[in-house]
Structure formats: structure tokens, C-alpha cells
Design an enzyme around this catalytic site. Structure first.
Site, PDB file in Angstrom:
ATOM      1  CB  THR A 275       1.912  59.284   4.529  1.00  0.00           C
ATOM      2  OG1 THR A 275       0.783  58.488   3.826  1.00  0.00           O
ATOM      3  CG2 THR A 275       2.564  60.118   3.283  1.00  0.00           C
TER       4      THR A 275
ATOM      5  CE1 TYR B 299      -5.075  52.191   7.578  1.00  0.00           C
ATOM      6  CE2 TYR B 299      -3.337  53.372   8.919  1.00  0.00           C
ATOM      7  CZ  TYR B 299      -3.946  53.009   7.709  1.00  0.00           C
ATOM      8  OH  TYR B 299      -3.125  52.829   6.335  1.00  0.00           O
TER       9      TYR B 299
ATOM     10  CE  LYS C 220      -5.640  55.735   7.045  1.00  0.00           C
ATOM     11  NZ  LYS C 220      -4.416  56.323   7.282  1.00  0.00           N
TER      12      LYS C 220
END
Length: 303
Positions: free
Chosen positions: A56, A144, A169
């Protein structure tokens, strides 16, 4: 560092893991003062875990210098108010240099972005993360995972070599696969963060997640905190009320292969007068006809 020393980091992952945007100035550079103001807004809103250089934050559109700047601004602004989880990635030397930079500045953890190399073997995935984790044994390391092929056994193998791999994640959009992966890797061994944010948080929490990432939190910290409070207390009907509240916003972000994932967040912030709407290629600003809808959603959250 002993496992006891990672307790702070583990607790920080079992929370709303905010992924701040990287605001740009009119000349296209990182807007430093705006960045700090957005971070303060998150901290003042009750957020205590920040991930600079996340997706993001347009990680892949930032230069190495800009990624360092974003890390520095975030750690400086967070001070003692938040645990900082710095996003690192690209080739191994670049990721290691970023992780060491984060360590020097006092970050507690790094999140290792999924390798974007087109040819990822499972053993190579372990080697990649091991090289980064071993370079910063004092930091908590959080892979991730967006690779549906990866097995839980490979994560367990990585952690056998690197005890500082403390959380995950997990961002494969399949709750059943997540439940199996977590149990194959070790449900209690890692902190499981629902890496697909609020839309997936209730289903992933039901399968063992205790934290979730959020881009929406940039716009409405209280909304994200309402969801995690409901999930922590096991009140799934209340969590789904929040889910219904954020559904359209997140559908707009997810449409067309998440083409507007960051764009929608920045558009909402722009509608509130908090930052410019500009994003960098390969993202693109929202077409005019969509902007009013995003502004109406943001206004409806009455932040």
C-alpha cells in the site's frame, strides 16, 4: 536474541498491522511533511504497528533512496508509540542492506516481500528468506506469502534455521488453504497475520490468525480497530457488521486484479484533504466517475 525478546514483536503482529501510503508532492517526490502527518494520524488513532514500504506504500514504485527515506520518517515519527515492521525485498543483497538499515534505525522487525522472480522453487524460497533472516538475527522476520504452492513444511524448515522468523503475513486468498498451511507449519509457533486485510480477516481469524494487515486503516483507523476488537472477543456477527461497512470500499480496491488497490485509498485520503491522489505507474489515479463514490464512503465513516 532470545525468544523472550521477540515477545514485543509477536504481540505487535497480533494486531491491526497498518500499511501506510507513501504520499507524493506535486513534483512527484515523497511528500515528507504529509507523510509524517498521515503517520501521526494513525498513531493518534490508536494504531501501534506500522509497516513502511508495504504494497500500500507502493514499495515496488519507490527508488532505493525513497525506501530508506520512508523507513527513516516512519521510525522517527513512531518513536516509542509503535512497533515498526519494515518492508524489504528485491534481490538478496538489496533486501539485506534494507534490513540492516532498518536495524540501525531501531526497527523491531522486517517483512520480506514475496520474491517476484518468475521462477521460485520451494527450496529456493527457503534459501532467499534464510539469507535475509540470518543477516539480522536481532530482528523479528515476517515472510509475506502470496505463493499458493508453498507448503507449511517449508516455513517450518526456515524457522528451524532462523528462530527470528516469528510471524507470517499470509496472503493466499483461500481460508481452507491457510488453515492447513498454518497447522502444517506450526499454529502456535508463528503469529499468523491475515495478509489480505479486513475482507479476509474474519475467515482467517476463525482458522487461527490473530492479526490482519490494513490499507483501509489509513482512511479510518477506528473502523479497523472495531473489527479487531470484535474478532479478539470472538464476536463474529459484530466483525461481519464492520465487514459489511467496508465491503464496497474493498471491492473497489480488489477489482480488476487489484488494479486500484492503492489508488482507492489515496483517493479517499484526497477526498478528506489529507494527501494528493497521485500514485505511480503501474498504478493509475481513479477515473473521475469513480471518485465521488469513494469520497462518499470515506465521508460515511465520519472520521
Amino acid at each position: 536474541m532470545s525468544s523472550v525478546a521477540f515477545e514485543t514483536q509477536r504481540a505487535a503482529l497480533a494486531d491491526v498491522v497498518a500499511i501506510p501510503v507513501t504520499p507524493f508532492a506535486e513534483d512527484g517526490s515523497v511528500a515528507r511533511d504529509t507523510h509524517r502527518a498521515l503517520l501521526r494520524r494513525l498513531l493518534d488513532g490508536g494504531i501501534t504497528t506500522l509497516t513502511p514500504n508495504g504494497n500500500t506504500g507502493e514499495f515496488y514504485a519507490l527508488t532505493p533512496e525513497e525506501r530508506r527515506l520512508v523507513t527513516e520518517l516512519t521510525i522517527d515519527e513512531a518513536g516509542e508509540r509503535a512497533v515498526v515492521l519494515v518492508g524489504v525485498g528485491h534481490d538478496v543483497p538489496t533486501a539485506v542492506a534494507s534490513a540492516r538499515h532498518a536495524r540501525e534505525l531501531g526497527a523491531g522487525m522486517v517483512m520480506v516481500h514475496q520474491p517476484v522472480h518468475p521462477y521460485v522453487s520451494q527450496a529456493g524460497w527457503v534459501d532467499y528468506h534464510r539469507a535475509i533472516a540470518e543477516a539480522v538475527p536481532e530482528l523479528g522476520v515476517v515472510p509475506y506469502i502470496r505463493n499458493a504452492q508453498l507448503t507449511g513444511a517449508r516455513l517450518a524448515e526456515l524457522a528451524d534455521h532462523c528462530p527470528n522468523v516469528i510471524g507470517v503475513k499470509y496472503a493466499v486468498p483461500d481460508a481452507a488453504r491457510f488453515a492447513a498451511f498454518a497447522r502444517d507449519a506450526g499454529l502456535e509457533r508463528f503469529v499468523w497475520v491475515a495478509g489480505l486485510a479486513e475482507p479476509y480477516a474474519p475467515s482467517y481469524f476463525s482458522a487461527g490468525a490473530t492479526g490482519f494487515t490494513s490499507g483501509l486503516v489509513n482512511v479510518a483507523p477506528a473502523v479497523s480497530l472495531n473489527m479487531i476488537e470484535a474478532l479478539r472477543s470472538g464476536d463474529y456477527p459484530a466483525a461481519m457488521k464492520v465487514w459489511e461497512q467496508i465491503r464496497r470500499f474493498e471491492e473497489l480496491r480488489a477489482a480488476n486484479g487489484s488494479a486500484d488497490n492503492v489508488t482507492v485509498v489515496k483517493e479517499a485520503l484526497a477526498s478528506l484533504g489529507l494527501c494528493r491522489r497521485e500514485v505511480r505507474p503501474p498504478s493509475r489515479t481513479l477515473p473521475e466517475e469513480r471518485r465521488a463514490e469513494v469520497a462518499a464512503i470515506a465521508a460515511g465513516w465520519s472520521i
